[in-house]
Design an enzyme around this catalytic site. Structure first.
Site, PDB file in Angstrom:
ATOM      1  CB  SER A   1      -0.922   0.020   1.219  1.00  0.00           C
ATOM      2  OG  SER A   1      -1.900  -0.996   1.115  1.00  0.00           O
TER       3      SER A   1
ATOM      4  CE  LYS B   1      -4.633   1.789  -0.599  1.00  0.00           C
ATOM      5  NZ  LYS B   1      -3.961   0.467  -0.583  1.00  0.00           N
TER       6      LYS B   1
ATOM      7  CB  SER C   1      -4.431   1.629   3.771  1.00  0.00           C
ATOM      8  OG  SER C   1      -3.771   1.158   2.632  1.00  0.00           O
TER       9      SER C   1
END
Length: 746
Positions: free
Chosen positions: A425, A428, A492
């Site tokens: 993640s 992101k 997230s």
């Protein structure tokens, strides 16, 4: 018939000396004595003829050596015209001998002026009943005598007044007189003469005598014509031709040009006399010149005091007197002096000096009014400063890879091999950066509202599969950009990350292409994005590449305001905690965690430290932590690295307040010093070298200003932690001088 034409002509010619003025008596007496003396000398020498040859050879000598000038056709036509006008044959023999004519000439009355003072002495005394032609006395024979009259004429000096007195010997004992020159016919006579138009200059010129030598004032005065007789020619005389000379038409015109004025004729030449030579018989002068030869009037004798008038050509008539202005120009206009290098140089100086002066004036005006160049700041202090000591050693974990850098100062340290690995993640961070780059958002604003599509709602159900999602979204609902970014960076949420990709680029695939293009622009050479959430293991990167992205992301205040929060409350009121447990402690401000089974625990983090009057930004990344729990392990390791990096930072004073650190250059050679307004501190760590620079801080420098005017700033390092100190003028800044403006080249 009474008198013949020859006798009439002789009478008319002997009248001239008798009619001379009283003032010429003295001249006539002298000439008469000279002629008498010459005649006595000739009578005493009876063994030879007048030309010094035997009598029998007189004609041959006259043809060969003393050949007279050929009579042109003009003379014959004049004779025929005169005979036709008097209705008398031209060649009829006369009854009276030449002696009678000579006696009459001697007894002619005086008192009438003539143009030739010696004309009356052109007759010869008869010898043995026949007239003897007058011989030209040999006054000054040349050094080498010649048989040809032409040679004698060429050798005689110009001052020979009686050079033409000699006459050829007549045939048959009768003397042949020298022919008088044809007079200029009067208007009546010209009209009577056949073949001549009255008043034509060409005809009049044809009747003039041929041009003789340069000095023959008596050339036109010839002996009277003597008619031919049946008697044998006297010894030494030429045989008669049997023809008589026609009556001269000029005899009837007493006002002709030759009788208007009298001229002074010198009797002797100025040159010393030469030994006498036997005289040659004079060559009779033709009445008219040869055809095609221009005629010139008899020229008066030239003395040393009288200059010869200019002639247009050899043998031609004298040129007309020059105009007074022309004479004045000849006297006053002197030729230019000869050309010399000095004169050439002076002339060139006179020509080029005004032009050069004009160019200099134009140059000065242009230089004075040209726009001045923009002043610039130049650093005079040291361009860098190096901190003492060895490089710092940070507490790195035993696995994975890591990288630490202070924004604007450079990397502090790293560990592990920087090779691409799955980052989970952490991907992101690129999604949020891309959305804010395309849709800027100010700090504290919510931004535009985004429609929640069915895909975002359906993806929320993947929470059961272990994905991180925002499960509070409803079909047909809306979410602000700020809340959407908060859902992506704090809890997230994968479904909201895909929603932002579709909202920004209409499809996830198009958005992913933008992510990779931006990574390339940032210098992330080992990074590849295959999805917007980072769930796929094919999205890989390195700790160094992620630090590059983290520095750019922390430059966006709206994003920093989200990532530094420990928790976030969604629109439904549900609170979600931040998986990055570094915040809000120890100055930590983010950034993003990421964990998967394949990737392990990963954390991209940032922290700040206030030092030396600056706020230094520390950005670091730790990847590949697989010790369980992986998310807690990566947070713990990252905390140690952050605290160690903050502890390595220190400051050092490199410039004191008031020190001259640079100067203002006006572009024309003038400079004005500038000083620092406060102490300048460099921030770094052991072994680090920082750079110093001087700039105008975005303002235009003036051409003139007072002292203590702020003109720029001194910087140390770069990035968010860059040190900036204002600088001011130490003294007044003056505009460039006039001399500096003139001498500038650029």
């Amino acid at each position: 018939m009474g008198e013949s034409r020859a006798e009439s002509g002789a009478k008319s010619e002997v009248k001239a000396p008798a009619e001379a003025a009283a003032g010429d008596d003295r001249l006539k007496a002298a000439v008469a004595a000279w002629v008498a003396n010459a005649d006595d000398t000739e009578g005493a020498d009876g063994t030879a003829g007048s030309d010094g040859v035997e009598p029998g050879k007189a004609r041959e000598s006259a043809k060969s050596t003393d050949k007279p000038a050929a009579k042109p056709d003009a003379a014959k036509s004049d004779a025929k015209a005169a005979a036709a006008s008097d209705e008398k044959p031209a060649d009829k023999p006369v009854d009276k001998p030449a002696g009678a004519s000579a006696d009459k000439a001697a007894d002619a009355p005086a008192g009438k002026p003539v143009d030739r003072p010696t004309a009356a002495f052109g007759v010869v005394k008869p010898k043995n009943g026949a007239a003897k032609p007058a011989e030209a006395p040999a006054k000054k024979p040349a050094a080498k005598p010649s048989d040809k009259p032409s040679d004698q004429a060429a050798e005689k000096p110009a001052d020979q007044p009686t050079a033409v007195f000699g006459a050829v010997k007549p045939k048959n004992g009768a003397a042949k007189p020298a022919e008088a020159p044809a007079k200029k016919p009067s208007g009546n006579e010209a009209s009577k003469t056949p073949g001549k138009a009255p008043g034509k200059p060409s005809d009049q010129a044809a009747d003039k005598p041929a041009a003789t030598s340069g000095d023959q004032p008596t050339a036109l005065l010839k002996a009277p014509a003597v008619p031919a007789t049946d008697k044998a020619p006297a010894k030494g005389s030429a045989p008669a031709t049997g023809k008589t000379r026609p009556k001269d038409t000029a005899d009837s015109n007493p006002d002709s040009d030759s009788e208007r004025t009298s001229q002074f004729v010198p009797l002797k030449s100025d040159t010393p006399a030469a030994p006498a030579v036997p005289a040659k018989p004079a060559i009779p002068v033709s009445v008219t010149p040869p055809t095609g030869v221009p005629k010139a009037p008899a020229e008066a004798e030239r003395t040393k005091q009288t200059p010869l008038p200019p002639q247009s050509a050899a043998g031609a008539e004298p040129a007309a007197p020059a105009a007074p202005l022309d004479l004045l120009a000849q006297l006053t206009n002197t030729p230019p002096p000869p050309e010399t290098p000095v004169r050439t140089a002076v002339r060139r100086v006179k020509i080029w000096t005004p032009l050069v002066a004009l160019l200099l004036i134009i140059f000065c005006v242009v230089q004075a009014f040209r726009p001045l160049p923009d002043p610039t700041l130049k650093l005079t202090a040291s361009k860098s400063y190096a901190f003492e000591g060895a490089k710092p050693s940070l507490p790195w974990p035993t696995e994975g890879q890591g990288y630490v850098e202070v924004s604007g100062l450079g990397p502090m340290g790293s560990f592990g091999e920087q090779k691409p690995v799955p980052i989970g993640s952490v991907a992101k961070t690129m999604t949020a950066y891309m959305v804010l780059k395309n849709h800027p958002l100010k700090e504290g604003e919510n931004g535009p509202m985004i429609d929640i599509d069915d895909k975002a709602v359906s993806d929320a159900g993947k929470e059961a599969e272990g994905e991180s999602v925002l499960n509070t979204v409803k079909p047909g609902g809306k979410i602000s950009l700020r809340d959407a970014l908060s859902a992506v960076m704090i809890p997230s949420a994968n479904n909201i990350a895909r929603l932002l990709a579709r909202w920004d680029s209409q499809s996830e695939e198009a958005f992913i292409k933008k992510m990779n293009a931006t990574a390339k622009d940032l210098g992330m050479k080992n990074t590849t994005y295959t999805d917007a959430s980072g769930l796929m293991e094919t999205t890989v990167s390195t700790a160094e590449d992620q630090v590059k992205l983290g520095k750019k992301a922390m430059e966006i205040p709206a994003l920093v305001a989200i990532t530094k929060l420990p928790s976030w409350k969604d629109p439904s009121g549900t609170t979600h905690r931040n998986y990055n447990t570094l915040v809000p402690f120890n100055g930590a401000i983010g950034i993003k965690t990421g964990s998967t089974t394949k990737a392990g625990g990963n954390l991209l983090f940032a922290g700040q430290k206030e030092i030396g009057g600056t706020t230094q930004l520390i950005v670091a990344a730790v990847l590949g932590q697989h010790k369980a729990p992986i998310i807690d392990t990566v947070n713990a390791v990252s905390k140690k690295v952050l605290l160690a990096a903050q502890g390595e930072l220190r400051d050092h004073k490199v410039v004191k307040k008031g020190d001259v650190v640079g100067r203002v250059d006006d572009g024309l050679g003038g400079t004005t010093p500038v000083v620092a307004t406060k102490d300048v501190t460099a921030v770094g760590w052991s072994g680090l070298t920082v750079n110093l620079a001087l700039n105008d801080a975005g303002r235009k420098l003036p051409h003139s200003a007072k002292a203590r005017t702020e003109v720029g700033q001194l910087t140390v390092g770069s990035g968010p932690g860059q040190v900036r100190v204002p600088v001011t003028l130490k003294k007044d800044l003056a505009e460039p001088s006039f001399g500096s403006k003139l001498t500038r080249l650029g």
